[in-house]
Design an enzyme around this catalytic site. Structure first.
Site, mmCIF file in Angstrom:
data_model
loop_
_atom_site.group_PDB
_atom_site.id
_atom_site.type_symbol
_atom_site.label_atom_id
_atom_site.label_comp_id
_atom_site.label_asym_id
_atom_site.label_seq_id
_atom_site.Cartn_x
_atom_site.Cartn_y
_atom_site.Cartn_z
ATOM 1 N N ASP A 206 -6.983 -6.374 -4.689
ATOM 2 C CA ASP A 206 -6.884 -4.947 -4.384
ATOM 3 C C ASP A 206 -5.473 -4.498 -4.743
ATOM 4 O OD1 ASP A 206 -6.434 -2.468 -3.231
ATOM 5 O OD2 ASP A 206 -7.520 -2.918 -1.383
ATOM 6 N N PHE B 60 -6.182 -3.743 4.222
ATOM 7 C CA PHE B 60 -6.756 -2.398 4.174
ATOM 8 C C PHE B 60 -7.349 -2.185 2.795
ATOM 9 C CE2 PHE B 60 -6.773 2.153 3.409
ATOM 10 C CZ PHE B 60 -7.313 2.642 4.596
ATOM 11 N N LYS C 209 -4.572 5.400 -6.543
ATOM 12 C CA LYS C 209 -3.270 5.941 -6.150
ATOM 13 C C LYS C 209 -2.417 6.328 -7.361
ATOM 14 C CE LYS C 209 -2.875 4.166 -1.408
ATOM 15 N NZ LYS C 209 -2.709 5.453 -0.713
#
Length: 403
Positions: A223, A138, A252
């Site tokens: 990532d 993702f 995040k």
């Protein structure tokens, strides 16, 4: 005059692409949240691994308040002091020489994938444009990032996808050897698959990926949107593995709840984003960068990073004991304070049931697909909050399994 709002207003006014819980949080402090009815929750979700220091951490409140009295925004025809300070700290603390700021993990990955292709085409020609990613990965919700992400449910239904993207199984070096070629611009890997089930890469796999990228003159992109800024027990998870990428993405936890993303890379690769090739209106926003600088200052200390490792053991030992007692979990895995409890066969597909029961018991957890309950709490959560939250979670587990 302010208007009273309720969960029903979501169904009336909001685009229906989310299905939020039936309660609305209104206040948070540390690892605790309170909803409109005054009900308290222990927060093991952390805004999906975002609230690195919990809610209303004094250092972040101070940084935001002070910056709000100085400068809120300037365009990218100018720079600003918080952005420059944050960039310097990220460079000093990592492999990177250069930083690009944006607003989210999806934007950081969009920039990374564009940069990788630009570097490859500039250095080797138009045929070197292919990107290899992994199934169940993702990387965000822009069309490019959902295409690179290995979950068709997120990219189906929007028409023709960007071309030149290949997916292979995660943790499978032989599959990468078969797929990679001199046409490969970049290999994109999450050191721990977050949405894909809290599945860590093996050290041998990542080392092998690095070697194959070097052999084929391809960039390695990590990532670290979910694993970065202390979540793994190191500032970035690549440090846990001893494998250095060419490009790394972060978001995040970087802002501790304030929207910010970053792409980190080397001097040689960064030069392929010349003036005008990419941009972001709010990238490097002074408010966001001031808060993120405070996050880095708190998290990137030996005390906090060591505490994350100790808290990992506290979570994992208790969850494993819970699984042994109830039969609910077949495995507990993860790194640092990104932990997944993998559901045993009789409970496969019921992660949402565990999440709903947990909220009823007064603890917020997540799911990572239908078969994994995910925990991503504050990196500085108190041991007493861990214990109480796990007590509440055990009540929820007992309810689901019928004990």
């Amino acid at each position: 005059m302010s208007q009273t709002v309720s969960r029903a207003d979501f169904d009336q006014f909001m685009v229906p692409n989310y299905a939020p819980a039936d309660y609305i949080p209104v206040r948070g402090e540390g690892a605790r949240l309170w909803d409109q009815q005054g009900r308290e929750y222990v927060d093991f979700a952390g805004g999906i691994a975002v609230n690195a220091l919990g809610h209303a951490h004094p250092a972040l409140v101070k940084a935001l308040t002070e910056q709000a009295q100085k400068l809120w925004h300037v365009s990218n025809t100018l720079t600003n002091e918080p952005a420059l300070r944050l960039a310097r700290k990220l460079v000093d603390a990592t492999f990177a020489d250069r930083v690009f700021f944006c607003n989210s993990g999806a934007e950081a990955n969009e920039a990374a994938f564009k940069l990788a292709r630009k570097w490859a085409i500039d250095t080797a020609g138009a045929d070197k444009h292919e990107i290899i990613s992994t199934t169940n990965s993702f990387h965000g919700r822009t069309f490019f990032t959902v295409t690179v992400g290995g979950q068709p449910k997120y990219s189906d239904g929007f028409g023709p996808r960007p071309q030149g993207v290949t997916h292979i199984p995660y943790n499978d070096l032989a599959a990468l050897k078969s797929a990679i070629s001199d046409k490969t611009a970049a290999v994109v890997i999450e050191p721990i698959q977050g949405e894909g089930g809290v599945l860590p890469a093996t050290a041998d796999y990542l080392k092998g990926v690095r070697e194959l990228c070097d052999q084929h003159k391809a960039l390695l992109v990590f990532d670290e949107v979910q694993t970065g800024v202390g979540r793994s027990g190191s500032l970035y998870a690549y440090m846990e593995y001893g494998v250095t990428p060419d490009i790394l993405t972060s978001a995040k936890s970087l802002g501790g709840g304030f929207p910010i993303g970053a792409m980190l890379t080397t001097e040689a690769v960064a030069q392929h984003f010349a003036v005008g090739t990419h941009g972001s209106t709010y990238g490097g926003n002074p408010l966001a960068c001031a808060v993120a600088e405070a996050v880095i200052d708190v998290v990137n200390t030996p005390e906090v990073l060591a505490g994350i490792r100790a808290k990992h053991e506290r979570f994992v030992s208790r969850l494993r004991a819970m699984g042994d007692k109830t039969g609910a979990f077949q495995q507990v895995r993860g790194m640092g304070l990104l932990i997944g409890a993998v559901l045993a066969e009789p409970y496969k597909g019921r992660a949402k049931d565990f999440m709903t029961a947990a909220a009823k018991a007064g603890v917020m957890v997540l799911q990572a697909g239908p078969d994994v309950v995910r925990f991503a709490p504050s990196l500085v959560i108190a041991d007493a909050d861990i214990d109480e939250g796990l007590d509440r979670f055990e009540q929820a587990v007992n309810e689901v399994v019928g004990r």
